[in-house]
Design a protein around this motif. Structure first.
Motif, PDB file in Angstrom:
ATOM      1  N   ASP A   1       1.007  -1.182   0.067  1.00 34.77           N
ATOM      2  CA  ASP A   1      -0.061  -0.041   0.110  1.00 34.77           C
ATOM      3  C   ASP A   1       0.935   1.421   0.030  1.00 34.77           C
ATOM      4  N   SER A   2       0.467   2.384  -0.511  1.00 39.97           N
ATOM      5  CA  SER A   2       1.253   3.655  -0.693  1.00 39.97           C
ATOM      6  C   SER A   2       0.314   4.927  -0.911  1.00 39.97           C
ATOM      7  N   ARG A   3       0.899   6.086  -0.268  1.00 40.55           N
ATOM      8  CA  ARG A   3       0.300   7.360  -0.418  1.00 40.55           C
ATOM      9  C   ARG A   3       1.258   8.404  -0.679  1.00 40.55           C
ATOM     10  N   ILE A   4       0.922   9.136  -1.571  1.00 36.99           N
ATOM     11  CA  ILE A   4       1.943  10.429  -1.893  1.00 36.99           C
ATOM     12  C   ILE A   4       1.153  11.545  -1.532  1.00 36.99           C
ATOM     13  N   ALA A   5       1.723  12.788  -1.018  1.00 33.71           N
ATOM     14  CA  ALA A   5       1.115  13.808  -1.079  1.00 33.71           C
ATOM     15  C   ALA A   5       2.118  15.135  -1.070  1.00 33.71           C
ATOM     16  N   ILE A   6       1.775  16.147  -1.483  1.00 33.57           N
ATOM     17  CA  ILE A   6       2.478  17.230  -1.669  1.00 33.57           C
ATOM     18  C   ILE A   6       1.950  18.175  -0.616  1.00 33.57           C
ATOM     19  N   LEU A   7       2.634  18.510   0.420  1.00 36.27           N
ATOM     20  CA  LEU A   7       2.354  19.536   1.358  1.00 36.27           C
ATOM     21  C   LEU A   7       3.031  20.625   1.383  1.00 36.27           C
ATOM     22  N   GLY A   8       2.808  21.829   1.197  1.00 39.09           N
ATOM     23  CA  GLY A   8       3.542  23.025   0.840  1.00 39.09           C
ATOM     24  C   GLY A   8       4.632  22.613  -0.266  1.00 39.09           C
ATOM     25  N   ASN A   9       5.767  22.896   0.045  1.00 36.68           N
ATOM     26  CA  ASN A   9       6.966  22.263  -0.957  1.00 36.68           C
ATOM     27  C   ASN A   9       7.368  20.965  -0.747  1.00 36.68           C
ATOM     28  N   GLU A  10       6.810  20.185   0.269  1.00 39.28           N
ATOM     29  CA  GLU A  10       7.277  18.940   0.480  1.00 39.28           C
ATOM     30  C   GLU A  10       6.598  17.971   0.129  1.00 39.28           C
ATOM     31  N   PHE A  11       7.302  16.735  -0.505  1.00 40.90           N
ATOM     32  CA  PHE A  11       7.020  15.690  -0.853  1.00 40.90           C
ATOM     33  C   PHE A  11       6.804  14.720   0.512  1.00 40.90           C
ATOM     34  N   THR A  12       5.676  13.938   0.276  1.00 44.64           N
ATOM     35  CA  THR A  12       5.695  13.035   1.495  1.00 44.64           C
ATOM     36  C   THR A  12       5.283  11.551   0.719  1.00 44.64           C
ATOM     37  N   PHE A  13       5.678  10.460   1.282  1.00 43.08           N
ATOM     38  CA  PHE A  13       5.520   9.026   0.683  1.00 43.08           C
ATOM     39  C   PHE A  13       5.606   8.123   1.755  1.00 43.08           C
ATOM     40  N   ILE A  14       4.392   7.518   2.079  1.00 49.37           N
ATOM     41  CA  ILE A  14       4.309   6.383   2.910  1.00 49.37           C
ATOM     42  C   ILE A  14       4.136   5.166   2.214  1.00 49.37           C
ATOM     43  N   MET A  15       4.714   4.051   2.693  1.00 51.69           N
ATOM     44  CA  MET A  15       4.590   2.883   1.926  1.00 51.69           C
ATOM     45  C   MET A  15       4.624   1.722   2.978  1.00 51.69           C
ATOM     46  N   LEU A  16       3.620   0.890   2.569  1.00 57.49           N
ATOM     47  CA  LEU A  16       3.801  -0.663   3.543  1.00 57.49           C
ATOM     48  C   LEU A  16       4.255  -1.436   2.539  1.00 57.49           C
ATOM     49  N   LEU A  17       5.399  -2.084   3.132  1.00 55.94           N
ATOM     50  CA  LEU A  17       6.116  -2.878   2.335  1.00 55.94           C
ATOM     51  C   LEU A  17       6.071  -4.342   3.036  1.00 55.94           C
ATOM     52  N   SER A  18       6.253  -5.444   2.218  1.00 50.31           N
ATOM     53  CA  SER A  18       6.399  -6.711   2.709  1.00 50.31           C
ATOM     54  C   SER A  18       7.710  -7.406   1.850  1.00 50.31           C
ATOM     55  N   GLY A  19       7.972  -8.564   2.860  1.00 51.44           N
ATOM     56  CA  GLY A  19       9.051  -9.288   2.160  1.00 51.44           C
ATOM     57  C   GLY A  19       9.759 -10.154   3.301  1.00 51.44           C
ATOM     58  N   ASP A  20      10.310 -11.125   2.922  1.00 49.10           N
ATOM     59  CA  ASP A  20      11.023 -11.958   3.654  1.00 49.10           C
ATOM     60  C   ASP A  20      11.970 -11.220   4.769  1.00 49.10           C
ATOM     61  N   MET A  21      12.245 -11.688   5.825  1.00 57.42           N
ATOM     62  CA  MET A  21      13.424 -11.262   6.854  1.00 57.42           C
ATOM     63  C   MET A  21      14.393 -10.509   6.242  1.00 57.42           C
ATOM     64  N   SER A  22      15.057 -11.305   5.188  1.00 64.04           N
ATOM     65  CA  SER A  22      16.156 -10.607   4.577  1.00 64.04           C
ATOM     66  C   SER A  22      16.054  -9.395   3.839  1.00 64.04           C
ATOM     67  N   ALA A  23      14.697  -9.388   3.019  1.00 62.28           N
ATOM     68  CA  ALA A  23      14.381  -8.249   2.362  1.00 62.28           C
ATOM     69  C   ALA A  23      14.218  -7.101   3.357  1.00 62.28           C
TER      70      ALA A  23
END
Length: 178
Positions: free
Chosen positions: A38-60
């Motif tokens: 899952d992910s979300r991107i927003a531009i707030l003022g002049n700032e880029f914001t990116f939030i992601m939910l990542l999955s993977g094995d323990m090594s990743a």
């Protein structure tokens, strides 16, 4: 992904908005063999914001934890990571969106979110902004997505929100989405 890819991490990045930043971050995720759930991107003022939910094995997951700080410095980003687990969603009656608009008045969003908290409703998603209308009056709009728990009476919830909307002087629309 294999059966061992059940580890998850939330990654947040904030920095000055510029072209190519999303590509750099998603390439890093791919290079670390993580999957973006899952992910979300927003531009707030002049700032880029990116939030992601990542999955993977323990090594990743370990790989992204160790490589992100260097990449973040290279890109001029402030980052934060937190390991997490799959969301355990409780029983709910239905999912809704609520869109409301009105004159931009301090405290409106706070009162709406307090109303949801007082009714034991967890907000899944929220987006709000302000804008000038034709008469140069500052207006606000907000969209919330939420699930109504089985123990909440939907009709009573809507009646109560109707009263709140009059107090706050906002127009609104409820939509069932699931």
């Amino acid at each position: 992904m294999t059966a061992h890819s059940n580890h998850q991490i939330v990654l947040t990045a904030i920095g000055e908005d510029r072209s190519g930043i999303v590509s750099e971050l998603t390439q890093l995720v791919s290079d670390c063999h993580c999957n973006i759930i899952d992910s979300r991107i927003a531009i707030l003022g002049n700032e880029f914001t990116f939030i992601m939910l990542l999955s993977g094995d323990m090594s990743a997951i370990s790989r992204i934890e160790h490589t992100l700080p260097t990449k973040a410095m290279e890109l001029g980003l402030l980052t934060m990571m937190k390991r997490t687990a799959s969301h355990n969603q409780g029983a709910f009656r239905a999912g809704y969106t609520l869109e409301y608009t009105g004159t931009d008045t301090p405290g409106t969003l706070s009162k709406v979110t307090r109303f949801f908290a007082d009714n034991n409703i967890i907000i899944c998603s929220l987006k709000s902004d302000t804008y000038d209308d034709e008469e140069a009056v500052m207006r606000m709009r907000c969209e919330l997505e939420f699930n109504i728990p089985v123990e909440v009476d939907v009709d009573q919830f809507k009646i109560s929100f109707e009263k709140l909307s009059h107090l706050l002087n906002v127009d609104y629309i409820f939509r069932r989405i699931r």
